[in-house]
Design a protein around this motif. Structure first.
Motif, PDB file in Angstrom:
ATOM      1  N   PHE A 323       0.852  -1.184   0.000  1.00 48.17           N
ATOM      2  CA  PHE A 323       0.000   0.000   0.000  1.00 48.17           C
ATOM      3  C   PHE A 323       0.890   1.237   0.000  1.00 48.17           C
ATOM      4  O   PHE A 323       1.435   1.624   1.044  1.00 48.17           O
ATOM      5  CB  PHE A 323      -0.917  -0.005   1.225  1.00 48.17           C
ATOM      6  CG  PHE A 323      -1.806  -1.214   1.293  1.00 48.17           C
ATOM      7  CD1 PHE A 323      -3.055  -1.212   0.696  1.00 48.17           C
ATOM      8  CD2 PHE A 323      -1.379  -2.363   1.939  1.00 48.17           C
ATOM      9  CE1 PHE A 323      -3.871  -2.332   0.752  1.00 48.17           C
ATOM     10  CE2 PHE A 323      -2.193  -3.488   1.998  1.00 48.17           C
ATOM     11  CZ  PHE A 323      -3.440  -3.474   1.396  1.00 48.17           C
ATOM     12  N   PRO A 324       1.100   1.858  -1.161  1.00 45.49           N
ATOM     13  CA  PRO A 324       1.972   3.028  -1.232  1.00 45.49           C
ATOM     14  C   PRO A 324       1.358   4.237  -0.542  1.00 45.49           C
ATOM     15  O   PRO A 324       0.132   4.392  -0.497  1.00 45.49           O
ATOM     16  CB  PRO A 324       2.112   3.256  -2.740  1.00 45.49           C
ATOM     17  CG  PRO A 324       0.887   2.657  -3.326  1.00 45.49           C
ATOM     18  CD  PRO A 324       0.531   1.497  -2.455  1.00 45.49           C
ATOM     19  N   ARG A 325       2.203   5.089  -0.030  1.00 45.37           N
ATOM     20  CA  ARG A 325       1.723   6.298   0.642  1.00 45.37           C
ATOM     21  C   ARG A 325       0.944   7.197  -0.316  1.00 45.37           C
ATOM     22  O   ARG A 325       0.059   7.949   0.109  1.00 45.37           O
ATOM     23  CB  ARG A 325       2.902   7.072   1.252  1.00 45.37           C
ATOM     24  CG  ARG A 325       3.500   6.414   2.491  1.00 45.37           C
ATOM     25  CD  ARG A 325       4.601   7.283   3.065  1.00 45.37           C
ATOM     26  NE  ARG A 325       5.254   6.626   4.181  1.00 45.37           N
ATOM     27  CZ  ARG A 325       4.882   6.750   5.457  1.00 45.37           C
ATOM     28  NH1 ARG A 325       3.840   7.517   5.754  1.00 45.37           N
ATOM     29  NH2 ARG A 325       5.536   6.119   6.409  1.00 45.37           N
ATOM     30  N   ARG A 326       1.289   7.125  -1.598  1.00 43.32           N
ATOM     31  CA  ARG A 326       0.596   8.000  -2.546  1.00 43.32           C
ATOM     32  C   ARG A 326      -0.878   7.624  -2.699  1.00 43.32           C
ATOM     33  O   ARG A 326      -1.687   8.451  -3.143  1.00 43.32           O
ATOM     34  CB  ARG A 326       1.294   7.958  -3.907  1.00 43.32           C
ATOM     35  CG  ARG A 326       1.256   6.611  -4.609  1.00 43.32           C
ATOM     36  CD  ARG A 326       1.890   6.691  -5.991  1.00 43.32           C
ATOM     37  NE  ARG A 326       1.882   5.409  -6.674  1.00 43.32           N
ATOM     38  CZ  ARG A 326       2.820   4.495  -6.563  1.00 43.32           C
ATOM     39  NH1 ARG A 326       3.889   4.741  -5.795  1.00 43.32           N
ATOM     40  NH2 ARG A 326       2.725   3.345  -7.207  1.00 43.32           N
ATOM     41  N   ASP A 327      -1.223   6.375  -2.363  1.00 37.38           N
ATOM     42  CA  ASP A 327      -2.637   5.991  -2.349  1.00 37.38           C
ATOM     43  C   ASP A 327      -3.185   6.373  -0.979  1.00 37.38           C
ATOM     44  O   ASP A 327      -3.321   5.545  -0.069  1.00 37.38           O
ATOM     45  CB  ASP A 327      -2.776   4.489  -2.594  1.00 37.38           C
ATOM     46  CG  ASP A 327      -4.225   4.048  -2.743  1.00 37.38           C
ATOM     47  OD1 ASP A 327      -5.119   4.856  -2.435  1.00 37.38           O
ATOM     48  OD2 ASP A 327      -4.448   2.895  -3.155  1.00 37.38           O
ATOM     49  N   LYS A 328      -3.493   7.635  -0.828  1.00 38.61           N
ATOM     50  CA  LYS A 328      -3.793   8.190   0.492  1.00 38.61           C
ATOM     51  C   LYS A 328      -5.007   7.542   1.134  1.00 38.61           C
ATOM     52  O   LYS A 328      -5.033   7.332   2.347  1.00 38.61           O
ATOM     53  CB  LYS A 328      -3.987   9.700   0.382  1.00 38.61           C
ATOM     54  CG  LYS A 328      -2.715  10.437  -0.012  1.00 38.61           C
ATOM     55  CD  LYS A 328      -2.932  11.936  -0.046  1.00 38.61           C
ATOM     56  CE  LYS A 328      -1.637  12.656  -0.418  1.00 38.61           C
ATOM     57  NZ  LYS A 328      -1.824  14.125  -0.460  1.00 38.61           N
ATOM     58  N   ALA A 329      -6.018   7.226   0.333  1.00 36.41           N
ATOM     59  CA  ALA A 329      -7.227   6.641   0.912  1.00 36.41           C
ATOM     60  C   ALA A 329      -6.945   5.273   1.520  1.00 36.41           C
ATOM     61  O   ALA A 329      -7.322   4.993   2.671  1.00 36.41           O
ATOM     62  CB  ALA A 329      -8.309   6.539  -0.150  1.00 36.41           C
ATOM     63  N   ALA A 330      -6.285   4.395   0.741  1.00 42.04           N
ATOM     64  CA  ALA A 330      -5.974   3.057   1.238  1.00 42.04           C
ATOM     65  C   ALA A 330      -5.006   3.111   2.408  1.00 42.04           C
ATOM     66  O   ALA A 330      -5.162   2.387   3.404  1.00 42.04           O
ATOM     67  CB  ALA A 330      -5.402   2.202   0.112  1.00 42.04           C
ATOM     68  N   TYR A 331      -4.012   3.978   2.298  1.00 45.96           N
ATOM     69  CA  TYR A 331      -3.008   4.076   3.359  1.00 45.96           C
ATOM     70  C   TYR A 331      -3.646   4.554   4.661  1.00 45.96           C
ATOM     71  O   TYR A 331      -3.332   4.056   5.739  1.00 45.96           O
ATOM     72  CB  TYR A 331      -1.886   5.009   2.936  1.00 45.96           C
ATOM     73  CG  TYR A 331      -0.666   4.913   3.827  1.00 45.96           C
ATOM     74  CD1 TYR A 331       0.300   3.931   3.612  1.00 45.96           C
ATOM     75  CD2 TYR A 331      -0.492   5.781   4.907  1.00 45.96           C
ATOM     76  CE1 TYR A 331       1.403   3.822   4.434  1.00 45.96           C
ATOM     77  CE2 TYR A 331       0.608   5.679   5.737  1.00 45.96           C
ATOM     78  CZ  TYR A 331       1.553   4.703   5.494  1.00 45.96           C
ATOM     79  OH  TYR A 331       2.649   4.594   6.312  1.00 45.96           O
ATOM     80  N   ALA A 332      -4.570   5.516   4.553  1.00 51.77           N
ATOM     81  CA  ALA A 332      -5.239   6.037   5.738  1.00 51.77           C
ATOM     82  C   ALA A 332      -6.075   4.956   6.419  1.00 51.77           C
ATOM     83  O   ALA A 332      -6.143   4.892   7.651  1.00 51.77           O
ATOM     84  CB  ALA A 332      -6.111   7.228   5.365  1.00 51.77           C
TER      85      ALA A 332
END
Length: 348
Positions: A323-332
């Motif tokens: 889960f990359p940080r750039r995928d903010k929704a998934a990371y959150a």
């Protein structure tokens, strides 16, 4: 997540029982009992009320936390499960009974079986005065004999830290008897060691072949995907096992961190203000789970680029999800995910 603490009623009962107890004497007794368990001697070193109390003071907090964590995982997968009665196999001082009572308000009948008279006496003393547990029916009997004498069974059967005290043949016989006594769900909790994992695997394989469905921790009824890396453990000599375990083969286990009080540190001869209880478990039921959720098999790996999470998946595989940080929704959604948690279906 805050680690589950012993119920207030149980803490008060332990305080009552330990009034006037010598902490130094209890520490010596607890150490002797622990050494006996590690050597495979089971509860034979627990011969007196003082022995039983020392054992309870040393082990109840960690055992309780591991059983509650396992029961909570079961309840997460089957939130509609509302057992009416409990059978605690190899109950000892009644730790799993307390854990189940705290987890399921629906429980109104409690029974237990254990061969050790000192542990039975302590369990009944600790439950004296509790509005729900004081009516516990506790049979003093070897587990297999006790199960043969209780044909009615129970909605929820729990065996915590007991099958490791038996040889392989007795483990298999006990697994069959426990499943026969299970009307709905069976939970087995063992130490989170290679050996404990192997015992869980053996019981898992045996009961799935008899029609059991896995609720937790596995999101499937297929063979454990970690077994290929661990299949040789337990099949060779002690010396060869020790050498193989240095290579850290993969095995399914979880960890519950517990704070230690000053008295607990003294009792266990420990310096750290906490302890990590490693445990393995399996929850099996007569009917399959309605939902199959991927489960986190290890501490998430967090780096600058993102997060990698090792998952056991409903298709029977185990692999990492990134889960990359750039995928903010998934990371959150996942930044607070922990070892042993499930991931909801909307998350890969």
């Amino acid at each position: 997540m805050t680690p589950p603490a012993l119920p207030a009623a149980l803490r008060a009962a332990l305080d009552r029982e330990t009034h006037g107890l010598s902490r130094s004497d209890a520490a010596v007794r607890a150490a002797t009992i622990s050494q006996t368990y590690r050597r495979g001697g089971g509860s034979v070193a627990i011969r007196s009320e003082s022995d039983a109390l020392a054992y309870a003071l040393a082990r109840m907090p960690a055992t309780y936390a591991a059983v509650v964590a396992s029961l909570n995982a079961l309840r997460e997968i089957r939130p509609e499960f509302a057992p009416q009665n409990l059978l605690d196999v190899g109950a000892g001082p009644g730790t799993a009974t307390w854990a189940a009572a705290q987890t399921f308000d629906s429980l109104n009948e409690f029974s237990a079986v254990d061969a050790n008279p000192a542990l039975r006496t302590l369990a009944l003393d600790l439950m004296r005065g509790d509005s729900r547990l004081s009516a516990l029916r506790y049979a003093q009997s070897e587990a297999s004999t006790g199960l043969r004498d209780k044909p009615a069974g129970a909605d929820l059967v729990v065996a915590s830290y007991v099958i490791g005290e038996m040889n392989a043949d007795r483990q298999s016989a006990l697994a069959d008897l426990m499943w026969a006594a299970t009307r709905d769900t069976l939970l087995v909790v063992e130490p989170g060691t290679h050996a404990g994992y192997r015992r869980i695997l053996d019981l898992r394989r045996r009961l799935v072949a008899q029609g059991a469905h896995i609720l937790a921790p596995c999101p499937h009824d297929a063979a454990c995907p970690l077994i290929a890396l661990s299949s040789e453990i337990g099949t060779v000599s002690h010396e060869e096992n020790a050498s193989k375990q240095k290579a850290a083969p993969d095995w399914c286990h979880f960890v519950q961190r517990l704070p230690r009080s000053r008295a607990h540190k003294h009792l266990k001869g420990a310096e750290l203000p906490f302890e990590d209880e490693k445990f393995s478990y399996i929850a099996l039921a007569r009917t399959p789970a309605r939902q199959r959720l991927p489960r986190v098999l290890a501490p998430p790996l967090v780096g600058k680029a993102g997060m990698r999470i090792k998952l056991c998946r409903p298709d029977g595989s185990a692999s990492f999800a990134t889960f990359p940080r750039r995928d903010k929704a998934a990371y959150a959604r996942l930044r607070r995910i922990s070892w042993g948690d499930t991931i909801v279906p909307s998350e890969p």
